[in-house]
Design a protein around this motif. Structure first.
Motif, PDB file in Angstrom:
ATOM      1  N   SER A   6       0.830  -1.193   0.000  1.00  0.00           N
ATOM      2  CA  SER A   6       0.000   0.000   0.000  1.00  0.00           C
ATOM      3  C   SER A   6       0.872   1.253   0.000  1.00  0.00           C
ATOM      4  O   SER A   6       0.674   2.174  -0.799  1.00  0.00           O
ATOM      5  CB  SER A   6      -0.884  -0.040   1.241  1.00  0.00           C
ATOM      6  N   ASP A  10       1.570   4.167  -3.207  1.00  0.00           N
ATOM      7  CA  ASP A  10       1.447   5.618  -2.983  1.00  0.00           C
ATOM      8  C   ASP A  10       2.778   6.322  -3.199  1.00  0.00           C
ATOM      9  O   ASP A  10       2.837   7.395  -3.799  1.00  0.00           O
ATOM     10  CB  ASP A  10       0.977   5.896  -1.543  1.00  0.00           C
ATOM     11  N   TYR A  14       3.462   9.273  -5.943  1.00  0.00           N
ATOM     12  CA  TYR A  14       3.901  10.595  -5.495  1.00  0.00           C
ATOM     13  C   TYR A  14       5.273  10.923  -6.071  1.00  0.00           C
ATOM     14  O   TYR A  14       5.517  12.021  -6.575  1.00  0.00           O
ATOM     15  CB  TYR A  14       3.927  10.633  -3.960  1.00  0.00           C
ATOM     16  N   PRO A 130     -11.634   5.465  -8.607  1.00  0.00           N
ATOM     17  CA  PRO A 130     -10.634   4.520  -8.142  1.00  0.00           C
ATOM     18  C   PRO A 130     -10.507   3.277  -9.029  1.00  0.00           C
ATOM     19  O   PRO A 130     -11.448   2.888  -9.705  1.00  0.00           O
ATOM     20  CB  PRO A 130     -11.163   4.127  -6.759  1.00  0.00           C
ATOM     21  N   ARG A 136      -5.883  -3.102  -2.599  1.00  0.00           N
ATOM     22  CA  ARG A 136      -6.355  -1.762  -2.239  1.00  0.00           C
ATOM     23  C   ARG A 136      -6.819  -1.056  -3.512  1.00  0.00           C
ATOM     24  O   ARG A 136      -6.647  -1.572  -4.610  1.00  0.00           O
ATOM     25  CB  ARG A 136      -5.255  -0.935  -1.584  1.00  0.00           C
ATOM     26  N   THR A 137      -7.412   0.121  -3.337  1.00  0.00           N
ATOM     27  CA  THR A 137      -7.798   0.899  -4.512  1.00  0.00           C
ATOM     28  C   THR A 137      -6.865   2.075  -4.646  1.00  0.00           C
ATOM     29  O   THR A 137      -6.316   2.584  -3.673  1.00  0.00           O
ATOM     30  CB  THR A 137      -9.237   1.428  -4.381  1.00  0.00           C
ATOM     31  N   ALA A 139      -6.288   5.811  -7.195  1.00  0.00           N
ATOM     32  CA  ALA A 139      -6.909   6.677  -8.199  1.00  0.00           C
ATOM     33  C   ALA A 139      -6.325   6.384  -9.573  1.00  0.00           C
ATOM     34  O   ALA A 139      -5.114   6.211  -9.721  1.00  0.00           O
ATOM     35  CB  ALA A 139      -6.650   8.130  -7.824  1.00  0.00           C
ATOM     36  N   HIS A 141      -5.909   8.302 -12.076  1.00  0.00           N
ATOM     37  CA  HIS A 141      -4.966   9.293 -12.605  1.00  0.00           C
ATOM     38  C   HIS A 141      -3.578   9.121 -12.034  1.00  0.00           C
ATOM     39  O   HIS A 141      -2.595   9.554 -12.611  1.00  0.00           O
ATOM     40  CB  HIS A 141      -5.490  10.716 -12.372  1.00  0.00           C
ATOM     41  N   LYS A 142      -3.491   8.463 -10.875  1.00  0.00           N
ATOM     42  CA  LYS A 142      -2.156   8.211 -10.308  1.00  0.00           C
ATOM     43  C   LYS A 142      -1.415   7.173 -11.153  1.00  0.00           C
ATOM     44  O   LYS A 142      -0.209   7.290 -11.362  1.00  0.00           O
ATOM     45  CB  LYS A 142      -2.274   7.733  -8.865  1.00  0.00           C
ATOM     46  N   GLU A 210      -3.616  17.161  -9.712  1.00  0.00           N
ATOM     47  CA  GLU A 210      -4.514  16.484  -8.774  1.00  0.00           C
ATOM     48  C   GLU A 210      -3.917  16.468  -7.365  1.00  0.00           C
ATOM     49  O   GLU A 210      -4.638  16.480  -6.381  1.00  0.00           O
ATOM     50  CB  GLU A 210      -4.773  15.049  -9.230  1.00  0.00           C
ATOM     51  N   LEU A 211      -2.583  16.406  -7.303  1.00  0.00           N
ATOM     52  CA  LEU A 211      -1.936  16.419  -5.988  1.00  0.00           C
ATOM     53  C   LEU A 211      -1.541  17.826  -5.564  1.00  0.00           C
ATOM     54  O   LEU A 211      -1.617  18.174  -4.399  1.00  0.00           O
ATOM     55  CB  LEU A 211      -0.669  15.547  -6.012  1.00  0.00           C
ATOM     56  N   LEU A 212      -1.091  18.623  -6.517  1.00  0.00           N
ATOM     57  CA  LEU A 212      -0.666  19.991  -6.223  1.00  0.00           C
ATOM     58  C   LEU A 212      -1.582  20.927  -7.007  1.00  0.00           C
ATOM     59  O   LEU A 212      -1.292  21.283  -8.131  1.00  0.00           O
ATOM     60  CB  LEU A 212       0.797  20.207  -6.660  1.00  0.00           C
ATOM     61  N   PRO A 213      -2.716  21.328  -6.404  1.00  0.00           N
ATOM     62  CA  PRO A 213      -3.720  22.080  -7.157  1.00  0.00           C
ATOM     63  C   PRO A 213      -3.207  23.453  -7.603  1.00  0.00           C
ATOM     64  O   PRO A 213      -2.375  24.057  -6.925  1.00  0.00           O
ATOM     65  CB  PRO A 213      -4.871  22.258  -6.159  1.00  0.00           C
TER      66      PRO A 213
ATOM     67  N   ASN B 198       0.882  17.204   0.885  1.00  0.00           N
ATOM     68  CA  ASN B 198       0.239  17.300  -0.430  1.00  0.00           C
ATOM     69  C   ASN B 198      -0.513  16.028  -0.783  1.00  0.00           C
ATOM     70  O   ASN B 198      -1.544  16.055  -1.434  1.00  0.00           O
ATOM     71  CB  ASN B 198       1.266  17.525  -1.532  1.00  0.00           C
ATOM     72  N   ASP B 199       0.066  14.886  -0.412  1.00  0.00           N
ATOM     73  CA  ASP B 199      -0.504  13.611  -0.824  1.00  0.00           C
ATOM     74  C   ASP B 199      -1.174  12.968   0.395  1.00  0.00           C
ATOM     75  O   ASP B 199      -0.499  12.575   1.341  1.00  0.00           O
ATOM     76  CB  ASP B 199       0.619  12.712  -1.363  1.00  0.00           C
ATOM     77  N   SER B 201      -3.158  10.272   0.396  1.00  0.00           N
ATOM     78  CA  SER B 201      -3.481   8.871   0.226  1.00  0.00           C
ATOM     79  C   SER B 201      -3.084   8.020   1.436  1.00  0.00           C
ATOM     80  O   SER B 201      -3.879   7.207   1.913  1.00  0.00           O
ATOM     81  CB  SER B 201      -2.793   8.374  -1.038  1.00  0.00           C
ATOM     82  N   ARG B 208      -8.973   4.138   6.799  1.00  0.00           N
ATOM     83  CA  ARG B 208      -9.676   2.933   6.391  1.00  0.00           C
ATOM     84  C   ARG B 208      -9.343   1.775   7.329  1.00  0.00           C
ATOM     85  O   ARG B 208     -10.222   1.030   7.762  1.00  0.00           O
ATOM     86  CB  ARG B 208      -9.237   2.583   4.976  1.00  0.00           C
ATOM     87  N   PRO B 223      -5.831  25.098  -1.044  1.00  0.00           N
ATOM     88  CA  PRO B 223      -5.377  23.992  -1.882  1.00  0.00           C
ATOM     89  C   PRO B 223      -5.344  22.638  -1.179  1.00  0.00           C
ATOM     90  O   PRO B 223      -5.656  21.615  -1.795  1.00  0.00           O
ATOM     91  CB  PRO B 223      -3.968  24.407  -2.307  1.00  0.00           C
ATOM     92  N   LEU B 226      -8.640  20.634  -1.175  1.00  0.00           N
ATOM     93  CA  LEU B 226      -8.984  19.988  -2.438  1.00  0.00           C
ATOM     94  C   LEU B 226      -8.345  18.610  -2.510  1.00  0.00           C
ATOM     95  O   LEU B 226      -9.008  17.613  -2.801  1.00  0.00           O
ATOM     96  CB  LEU B 226      -8.499  20.878  -3.593  1.00  0.00           C
ATOM     97  N   LYS B 230     -10.375  14.950  -2.418  1.00  0.00           N
ATOM     98  CA  LYS B 230     -10.184  14.041  -3.555  1.00  0.00           C
ATOM     99  C   LYS B 230      -9.638  12.697  -3.076  1.00  0.00           C
ATOM    100  O   LYS B 230     -10.082  11.644  -3.516  1.00  0.00           O
ATOM    101  CB  LYS B 230      -9.236  14.664  -4.571  1.00  0.00           C
ATOM    102  N   GLU B 234     -11.030   8.994  -3.769  1.00  0.00           N
ATOM    103  CA  GLU B 234     -10.244   8.089  -4.602  1.00  0.00           C
ATOM    104  C   GLU B 234      -9.784   6.850  -3.859  1.00  0.00           C
ATOM    105  O   GLU B 234      -9.486   5.833  -4.475  1.00  0.00           O
ATOM    106  CB  GLU B 234      -9.016   8.838  -5.149  1.00  0.00           C
TER     107      GLU B 234
END
Lengths: 287, 390
Positions: A6, A10, A14, A130, A136-137, A139, A141-142, A210-213, B198-199, B201, B208, B223, B226, B230, B234
């Protein structure tokens, strides 16, 4: 074991996002020897263009990415011609001062034109939601970002190590006068590499949104992280930057998963340790 | 003869000064930099108030002086407040987005004979630092504690808290935890994340694995919110039925367009929603949207500023335009009025605003925009944070 996988997934995602955004900076700093603190600003411009193209013009995600990369390069060309060309080979402090100035101008302009709110880049249906990996799930886009990272790494390595442009670039960097006397048009080589670096920044800005808006302060908010990646990996080294991103991504993610109350302690501890052992970064070239 | 002329001139000058004064109000807030949108909201609220109530109280004219502190910077705030008091002779200080900035100014008030109207900074203790502090915003305790009650009502036994590791985050964690456990629930784990995360996940994976039925979260708006929302979607927490609970900072209206569908169904408790249904609010929103320019940027600090102006106007009325901080503050103790957010009053003991706290759900309007839909009201909530601190 599940926790291990997991964290691994990630960390990989990242790390790859960091890699795509930072590699352009590695090119400018390592190959062109310009400390470009406006790198984050270019990534942000890419993000804004993609957001505008996808949300206001209703273009597809792919088109938005292409438009962002091309648009950012077009904006960067006059900057290169009139500003950056003066600071090639200048002392680092001069470079830092000018590029940080550009960054503040871009932040102000973005704030004025687009306003201080967050801008998103809508993802196509295929990248939303996802994906189940079994244990695990994650995203979708990752996964896309991981794939983009691999493509960028291979493409750049090929371009710099295996093509004639790469040879000219390395020759111009190592000894501009000698390369020019051998018929290499160094100005064009520099302009092309600058465009490449800016294009990569814009691409990373879009993929990483998506991570750094995207918002006006993006240009400075993440700059430290990008600089850390370059200095740990060794400026100008693509494998170095890749290893640095994966390593730092893994340390950061593991720390955040297991002991979040320590904050970024382990991240910076690792940075200090690596730079202490490898002052030029993991795979940096001796000057 | 000469003396007589001088005396006459002095009398005219003095007389003239007493008749139509310019009353200066110094407003300190983030008007540039990463929090510029919050400063813009201060200004929109103030402009909206002046546009609807005029800039004259009796014969006196109100003048607003803005001073910019882009990020939390107590030393700079104090210096600017001093400048406003000493050089500009302001009669009132107002604004303040960040707690440390407001705290740094409180020691000046008594000597300067100036009341401070806090329009945002949300840590309970500020009002205890000086008898001249009045607050018209909210506290994190005030907006977070009702959420714990909602969670229990909805049958949540086990919850997990996830907050950014800084003052307001810790406040939110304590507020939720103490209320939730007093009502018989159990907080299985409390995670504090660094502000620069930032992350999210990995955090979601921990949520969970904790087996909690609900996650209570607090992050500064902007920021990071958001990314957090998300990551919640996700990582499949929504499908797994883990309820997302938070104070309303997370779903402030200016962030909603960016959050989009990801935010649908999130429950928050807060003192104000732009969608609040009342004639007072409709008039306020119309004026404030005009003042801010882009309607999508309007958010909660504007209402704190609007009500702050109301309090200052009442203070000016009570003192007749004379500089008298004690009289001004005493005059608004117990003051009750109908704010755009609903009925409010200034608690005479704490000088903090007593107000309704609403449970809201993020919903989609017919025209495709998102808004905070109020579904339940907790009436006349004081600040539980001060009681907890004692």
């Amino acid at each position: 074991m599940q926790v291990f996988f997991s964290i691994g997934v990630d960390a990989l995602a990242y790390g790859m996002v960091l890699f795509i955004i930072s590699i352009g900076l590695s090119v400018t700093m390592g190959l062109m020897r310009v400390v470009n603190l406006a790198h984050g600003a270019f990534a942000m411009i890419g993000g804004y263009i993609a957001s505008y193209a996808a949300r206001d013009l209703g273009l597809g995600y792919g088109f938005a990415i292409i438009l962002a990369v091309i648009g950012t390069i077009i904006i960067a060309i006059p900057l290169e011609r009139f500003l950056y060309r003066r600071i090639y080979g200048a002392p680092e402090l001069t470079q830092v001062l000018m590029t940080i100035g550009i960054t503040f101008c871009v932040i102000g302009l973005a704030n004025y034109v687009f306003g201080p709110t967050l801008k998103t880049i809508p993802l196509p249906a295929g990248l939303q939601g996802p994906v189940d990996l079994g244990f695990r799930t994650i995203a979708a886009h990752k996964l896309f970002a991981i794939a983009c990272g691999v493509v960028v790494a291979l493409g750049l390595w090929f371009l710099i190590e295996r093509t004639s442009f790469g040879v000219k670039l390395r020759a111009s960097v190592d000894n501009t006068a000698m390369a020019a006397s051998l018929g290499v048009r160094t100005r064009i080589v520099y302009a092309a590499s600058f465009a490449l670096a800016v294009g990569l920044a814009a691409f990373g800005g879009v993929i990483g949104a998506e991570l750094l808006p995207v918002e006006p302060y993006y240009a400075l908010r993440y700059m430290v992280t990008f600089l850390v990646v370059v200095s740990v990996g060794g400026a100008g080294s693509i494998p170095g930057a890749l290893i640095a991103c994966l390593l730092l991504g893994a340390i950061d993610t593991t720390g955040r998963y297991l002991v979040p109350e320590y904050g970024e302690f382990f991240f910076y501890l690792a940075v200090i340790a690596i730079v202490w052992v490898f002052p030029r970064g993991l795979l940096g070239r001796a000057k | 003869m000469k003396k007589l002329i001088l005396a006459a001139a002095a009398a005219i000058l003095l007389g003239g000064a007493a008749y139509a004064d310019v009353i200066k109000i110094g407003v300190v807030g983030p008007f540039s930099g990463p929090f510029a949108i919050q400063g813009k909201n201060f200004k929109a609220g103030i402009d909206a108030y002046i546009a609807t109530h005029g800039n004259k109280i009796g014969n006196d004219t109100v003048e607003i002086l803005y001073r910019d502190v882009p990020q939390a910077d107590p030393a700079q705030s104090k210096a600017l407040a001093q400048e406003l008091v000493v050089k500009e002779h302001v009669q009132y200080l107002a604004g303040f987005y960040f707690t440390p900035d407001a705290m740094a100014v409180t020691p000046l008030l008594q000597q300067a004979n100036v009341p401070l109207v806090v329009m945002n900074a949300a840590t309970s203790a500020i009002v205890t630092k000086s008898p001249y502090v009045v607050r018209t915003s909210f506290t994190t305790w005030q907006t977070s504690a009702p959420m714990a009650k909602i969670a229990r009502e909805r049958g949540v036994e086990k919850a997990i808290t996830v907050v950014s590791d800084y003052g307001p985050g810790v406040d939110a964690e304590n507020a939720f935890k103490s209320t939730f456990e007093k009502d018989g629930g159990k907080v299985v784990e409390s995670i504090r994340m660094p502000l620069s995360t930032n992350d999210f996940s990995p955090v979601m994976q921990r949520v969970r694995n904790s087996g909690a039925q609900a996650v209570f979260a607090f992050l500064p708006s902007g920021p990071t919110t958001l990314g957090f929302v998300k990551a919640y979607n996700e990582n499949g927490l929504k499908e797994a039925g883990v309820q997302f609970l938070a104070p309303g900072d997370l779903t402030q209206e200016s962030d909603l367009p960016a959050l989009g569908d990801a935010a649908l169904g999130i429950l928050t408790t807060f003192h104000y929603a732009i969608a609040h249904d009342s004639p007072e609010n409709k008039a306020f929103v119309a004026a404030a949207q005009k003042a801010i320019g882009n309607p999508a940027e309007l958010s909660f600090p504007s209402v704190g500023a609007y009500d702050g102006m109301h309090v200052i106007y009442k203070m000016i009325e009570a003192t007749g335009g004379k500089q008298d901080a004690k009289k001004a503050v005493d005059a608004v103790k117990g003051l009750a009025w109908e704010s755009p957010r609903g009925p409010v009053s200034i608690d005479p003991e704490t000088r903090h605003i007593t107000q309704n706290i609403y449970l809201r759900e993020v919903a989609k309007a017919a025209d495709g925009t998102y808004y905070n839909k109020e579904i339940k009201t907790f009436e006349k909530q004081p600040d539980p944070g001060l009681a907890a601190a004692k």
